[in-house]
Scaffold this motif. Structure first.
Motif, PDB file in Angstrom:
ATOM      1  N   THR A   2      14.125  27.271  16.453  1.00  0.00           N
ATOM      2  CA  THR A   2      15.354  26.941  15.752  1.00  0.00           C
ATOM      3  C   THR A   2      16.563  27.483  16.513  1.00  0.00           C
ATOM      4  OG1 THR A   2      15.400  28.970  14.449  1.00  0.00           O
ATOM      5  CG2 THR A   2      14.148  27.098  13.527  1.00  0.00           C
ATOM      6  N   LEU A   3      17.738  27.029  16.129  1.00  0.00           N
ATOM      7  CA  LEU A   3      18.970  27.533  16.737  1.00  0.00           C
ATOM      8  C   LEU A   3      19.091  29.038  16.512  1.00  0.00           C
ATOM      9  CD1 LEU A   3      21.667  27.159  18.160  1.00  0.00           C
ATOM     10  CD2 LEU A   3      22.655  26.510  15.947  1.00  0.00           C
ATOM     11  N   LEU A   4      18.773  29.491  15.329  1.00  0.00           N
ATOM     12  CA  LEU A   4      18.852  30.921  15.033  1.00  0.00           C
ATOM     13  C   LEU A   4      17.888  31.718  15.906  1.00  0.00           C
ATOM     14  CD1 LEU A   4      19.943  33.282  13.411  1.00  0.00           C
ATOM     15  CD2 LEU A   4      18.309  32.710  11.603  1.00  0.00           C
ATOM     16  N   THR A   7      19.240  31.813  19.412  1.00  0.00           N
ATOM     17  CA  THR A   7      20.397  32.703  19.479  1.00  0.00           C
ATOM     18  C   THR A   7      19.954  34.157  19.506  1.00  0.00           C
ATOM     19  OG1 THR A   7      21.768  31.079  18.323  1.00  0.00           O
ATOM     20  CG2 THR A   7      22.553  33.348  18.326  1.00  0.00           C
ATOM     21  N   ARG A   8      19.006  34.506  18.657  1.00  0.00           N
ATOM     22  CA  ARG A   8      18.474  35.872  18.647  1.00  0.00           C
ATOM     23  C   ARG A   8      17.882  36.233  20.014  1.00  0.00           C
ATOM     24  NH1 ARG A   8      15.200  35.264  12.975  1.00  0.00           N
ATOM     25  NH2 ARG A   8      16.887  35.878  11.597  1.00  0.00           N
ATOM     26  N   ILE A  39      22.287  39.065  12.229  1.00  0.00           N
ATOM     27  CA  ILE A  39      21.744  37.932  12.977  1.00  0.00           C
ATOM     28  C   ILE A  39      20.225  38.085  13.107  1.00  0.00           C
ATOM     29  CG2 ILE A  39      21.701  36.784  15.241  1.00  0.00           C
ATOM     30  CD1 ILE A  39      24.685  37.647  15.509  1.00  0.00           C
ATOM     31  N   LYS A  45      20.640  31.267   8.334  1.00  0.00           N
ATOM     32  CA  LYS A  45      21.951  30.830   8.782  1.00  0.00           C
ATOM     33  C   LYS A  45      22.261  31.411  10.159  1.00  0.00           C
ATOM     34  CE  LYS A  45      26.770  30.863   7.422  1.00  0.00           C
ATOM     35  NZ  LYS A  45      27.761  31.447   6.531  1.00  0.00           N
ATOM     36  N   ALA A  46      22.599  30.562  11.084  1.00  0.00           N
ATOM     37  CA  ALA A  46      22.985  31.001  12.425  1.00  0.00           C
ATOM     38  C   ALA A  46      24.375  31.634  12.363  1.00  0.00           C
ATOM     39  CB  ALA A  46      22.968  29.819  13.385  1.00  0.00           C
ATOM     40  N   ASP A  79      16.522  21.422  12.863  1.00  0.00           N
ATOM     41  CA  ASP A  79      17.256  22.677  12.674  1.00  0.00           C
ATOM     42  C   ASP A  79      18.704  22.372  12.372  1.00  0.00           C
ATOM     43  OD1 ASP A  79      17.875  25.385  12.628  1.00  0.00           O
ATOM     44  OD2 ASP A  79      18.376  25.369  14.744  1.00  0.00           O
TER      45      ASP A  79
END
Length: 79
Positions: A2-4, A7-8, A39, A45-46, A79
């Protein structure tokens, strides 16, 4: 992925490359450490674009540099 999740992973990757921990990143970014820690909590939620912008400032990179990673090429369609 996923985007989240991407990002992590990207933030972790950049922390390692810059020999920084979350608190050091927060100070360099001028944002509250709890914002960065959130985060990494299990939420769906991103982070906002503004948060990513300040994180990039902390790393001394552009937003383009942040997203210029293969991690963001492997995102799930839903996502």
């Amino acid at each position: 992925m996923t985007l989240l999740e991407a990002t992590r992973q990207r933030i972790n990757e950049l922390c390692i490359l810059n020999n920084m921990n979350i608190n050091q990143l927060a100070i360099a970014s001028g944002i509250n450490p709890s914002t960065i820690r959130s985060i990494f909590k299990v939420v769906k939620k991103a982070p906002s674009s503004e948060t990513i912008y300040y994180i990039c400032i902390g790393f001394g990179i552009t937003i383009k540099d942040f997203y210029d990673s293969k991690l963001f090429n492997e995102l799930d369609d839903n996502d």
